[in-house]
Design a protein around this motif. Sequence first.
Motif, PDB file in Angstrom:
ATOM      1  N   ARG A 125       0.832  -1.211   0.000  1.00 37.50           N
ATOM      2  CA  ARG A 125       0.000   0.000   0.000  1.00 37.50           C
ATOM      3  C   ARG A 125       0.862   1.256   0.000  1.00 37.50           C
ATOM      4  N   TRP A 346      -6.502  -2.766  -1.497  1.00 43.33           N
ATOM      5  CA  TRP A 346      -7.017  -2.592  -0.144  1.00 43.33           C
ATOM      6  C   TRP A 346      -5.917  -2.131   0.794  1.00 43.33           C
ATOM      7  N   GLU A 349      -6.450  -2.518   7.715  1.00 44.85           N
ATOM      8  CA  GLU A 349      -6.297  -3.756   8.479  1.00 44.85           C
ATOM      9  C   GLU A 349      -7.586  -4.570   8.451  1.00 44.85           C
ATOM     10  N   GLU A 392      -8.023  -8.660   1.883  1.00 43.11           N
ATOM     11  CA  GLU A 392      -7.227  -8.315   3.055  1.00 43.11           C
ATOM     12  C   GLU A 392      -6.265  -7.164   2.742  1.00 43.11           C
ATOM     13  N   LEU A 393      -5.583  -6.682   3.783  1.00 41.84           N
ATOM     14  CA  LEU A 393      -4.599  -5.607   3.656  1.00 41.84           C
ATOM     15  C   LEU A 393      -3.592  -5.928   2.561  1.00 41.84           C
ATOM     16  N   ASN A 394      -3.350  -4.949   1.681  1.00 44.39           N
ATOM     17  CA  ASN A 394      -2.415  -5.051   0.550  1.00 44.39           C
ATOM     18  C   ASN A 394      -2.929  -5.934  -0.580  1.00 44.39           C
TER      19      ASN A 394
END
Length: 638
Positions: A125, A346, A349, A392-394
């Motif tokens: 990100r 995304w 968290e 999910e994150l990243n």
Amino acid sequence: MADQESVYQTDALIAEDIDAYLDQHQHKSLLRFITCGSVDDGKSTLIGRLLYDSKMIFEDQLAALEEDSKRVGTQGQDIDFALLVDGLAAEREQGITIDVAYRFFSTEKRKFIVADTPGHEQYTRNMVTGASTADLAVILIDARKGVLTQTRRHSYLAHLIGIRNIVLAVNKMDLVDYEQGTFDDIVSDYRDFADEIGIEDFTAIPISGLKGDNITATSDATPWYDGPILLDHLESVGIDNDRLREQPFRLPVQWVNRPDLDFRGFAGTIASGRIRPGDPVRVLPSGKTSTVARIVTMNGDLDAAVAGQSVTITLADEIDCSRGDVIAAADAPPEVADQFEATIVWMAEEPMLPGRPYAMKLATTAARATITDEKYQVNVNTMEKTPGKTLELNGIAVCNISLDKPVPFTAYDENADLGGFILIDRVTNATVGAGMIHFALRRSQNIHWQAIDIDREAHAAQKGQKAKLLWFTGLSGSGKSTIANLVEKKLHVLGKHSFLLDGDNVRHGLNRDLGFTDADRVENIRRVGEVAKLMTDAGLIVLTAFISPFRSERQMVRQMIPDGDFVEIFVDTPLSVAEERDVKGLYKKARAGELKNFTGIDSPYEEPEHAEIRVNTVEMTAEEAADYIVERLLGGEK
């Protein structure tokens, strides 16, 4: 006296030279670029070298740099240029870059802003953030290691973000004795990969960030290389603004400037194209047309303006136009739609949940957005496309997205300003995702609202009541269904037309395909909300009894219903009391690990912050709670 006059003339000439220099510097073009690649490929060292060779380091900074270089163990007379960029103490201690570091430098021909982006996968990100405003990407490769997974990942991300100018900097050539074969093999491998992901062209340069080869001066160590050195390429490469000026005119309206009754202008930064007074324009999404009367700036009116300039435009006609609208060339307007296919990165968290409403910002437009379908996720390490429900994150996924209103847009690869958007959590106001629009979905053009003569108010008047949605929320075992059932019985006795949607009952039919993951819970509430809306449109008083654990989903349903007609009823029961009741034995199973994603145990419940009605089932019986709700709801109507 003559000597004094000579001094005056000299001072005047110096001042004139300074003014000329400042004017020249002010009007230099600006190139934004990023460096990216694998960990320890030398990104920070390269930027430090550029700063050092362009004389952008003060003497005290140089002294500190030399001292730091000795402290971290740099051998000989070499300076550790990476320390110029890795400014955070944590980064220096670990020897890695963990965040995006921006640096400015300038040459006689151009100004530069360079972003050093992290190489680790968990900081995807951060890399996307740094790339979002860049005109060029320098992809570094360690000549000893060749094309790695991280090289592919960052090349894919740079291409995804829309960077068209790619420099393949094969670094540390000094460690492979400047062998041409090594360089050629790396370039060939990278070209094969670039063709796979759609990178049409790139410029490959053999360099050494530590020694300075082919960075600001041609290296004698690579006589076989006849291409540009890095700095020359950075100074001469075309900037995206040049391309945007050849596109049709677009101005996202940022502000309506009306200092008095005689002046009404529309301020913003031109996203693409050129404009002159007298040009015909169209305002979107309304489609109203007019012509440009004036182009106003702080320094006076302009005869013309181009992409990248901030201006205020006045129109010849008094037409409706406000913040978020786009003023465009009348004969070449952008598309307007409320459903798109887009790639989403995304950045939060908490995972992305299809069906959950998010706030979207696209240029100057704000809208409510819902991811309606996650088509597939992209594994940025392998380029493999895999199915998924959440993100999910990243994570990166191609999704269908739906808005609550039509907005003007262009595809991201044509214009990032009108095709790029961010998603914002509507509860925390945190940015959770970034997206790039591909195209409008056909159904957004083919599906239209049908006008209906008998409206919500007419249906409710026929029944002699006001349509409402009573939304009971609380933990499992709090007594929601019991109280809602009692409330409906009392309403029925009073002659009210109502219908109860119970959580368990709905899962036997409408939502039988859904489980209890966070994503399925969101979709469960979305469907119930749509059904409840249709029922209230029929004039009914609708009661729903659902745990509905997330504030954002309850807020989503609230916004489906006219103001004042959504009544949130919080059945407030402590977890310990609800667990003691455990009528269905669910808490016992959840505690034993036999029931996953159970609210209150291993899935959260977010209590209402501003419920219209709150009842505490420890302090009152279900019957008393029902009487209290009916009294609050109907008051003097009974």
